[in-house]
Design a protein around this motif. Structure first.
Motif: not given
Ligand code: 5RP
Ligand code: CA
Ligand code: ZN
Length: 213
Positions: A24-25, A27, A29, A52, A54, A85, A91, A147, A154, A156-159, A176, A178
């Motif tokens: 995925r990313e 990354e 966080d 960023l 969030c 990705y 957002f 977020l 989904r 992502g880091h959000t979930e 959160i 990065e």
């Molecule tokens: C906001 C983002 C980051 O990737 C953050 O980790 C949350 O997004 P995601 O759920 O897509 O990982 O897009 O800075």
């Protein structure tokens, strides 16, 4: 076990690192419970993570507050809403608390994030009152992205951060950011591992959290 350490850290207001996955990313966080965010912690995250910052809640709570996904708005404008990705962004808006000065400084972001945590807590028992408080006490566009986690749909880091909060018995209200580090790209996983060790911060991988959902 790392998951137990992460749950304990989150509960006690200390940061946890979550790496989503190479697929995925790719990354990592930092994740902190939102009601523990102080101006000093925001400064620390700005200096040690640099991404960023969030606020994370669930899609359901975001909608209960009257927000919608910004991708719905951008789609109406005819823009693509998909990053490389593949996941549609999480957002749901950008806000500041009305008591902030400009919204961008660390003390302002901490205030906005803590007050958002209060509204989310309220939304769990009284969504109508929470929506009124949100509309009365915040303005937008501001400097804190909200977020919305699409749980079960989904990853992502959000979930992943919302799943960790649930496992810790905490409300879905997190901050959160990065970890970018000194290079011009995101910090590679091997360096994230070293950083986690040197800071004594628990590091989780996406799959471990996905298995809890
Ligand atoms: C906001 C983002 C980051 O990737 C953050 O980790 C949350 O997004 P995601 O759920 O897509 O990982 O897009 O800075
Ligand atoms: Ca993203
Ligand atoms: Zn992410």
């Amino acid at each position: 076990m790392m998951l137990e350490k992460a749950i304990e850290a989150l509960r006690t207001g200390r940061p946890v690192l979550i790496y989503d996955g190479d697929y995925r990313e790719a990354e990592a966080d930092f994740v902190v419970r939102a009601d523990a965010v102080t101006p000093g912690l925001v400064r620390w995250l700005r200096q040690n993570a640099g991404g960023l910052l969030c606020f994370v809640t669930t899609e359901e709570i975001g909608r209960a507050l009257g927000l919608e996904f910004l991708s719905e708005y951008y789609r109406r404008l005819g823009l693509s809403v998909l990053p490389k990705y593949g996941d549609e962004p999480a957002f749901m808006g950008y806000v500041n608390h009305k008591k902030t000065k400009t919204g961008v400084r660390d003390s302002d972001k901490a205030l906005t994030i803590r007050e958002l945590a209060r509204v989310v807590e309220m939304a769990l028992s009284d969504p109508d009152r929470a929506k009124k408080t949100f509309v009365d006490e915040f303005y937008g566009p501001g400097h804190v992205p909200v977020l919305g986690a699409r749980l079960g749909r989904r990853w992502g880091h959000t979930e992943l951060s919302a799943i960790l909060a649930k496992a810790a018995g905490l409300p879905p209200a997190l901050a959160i950011i990065e970890v970018l580090g000194p290079s011009v790209d995101a910090m590679p996983y091997e360096e994230v591992e070293e950083l986690a060790k040197s800071l004594g911060v628990p590091l989780l991988r996406g799959e471990e959290l996905k298995a809890l959902a």
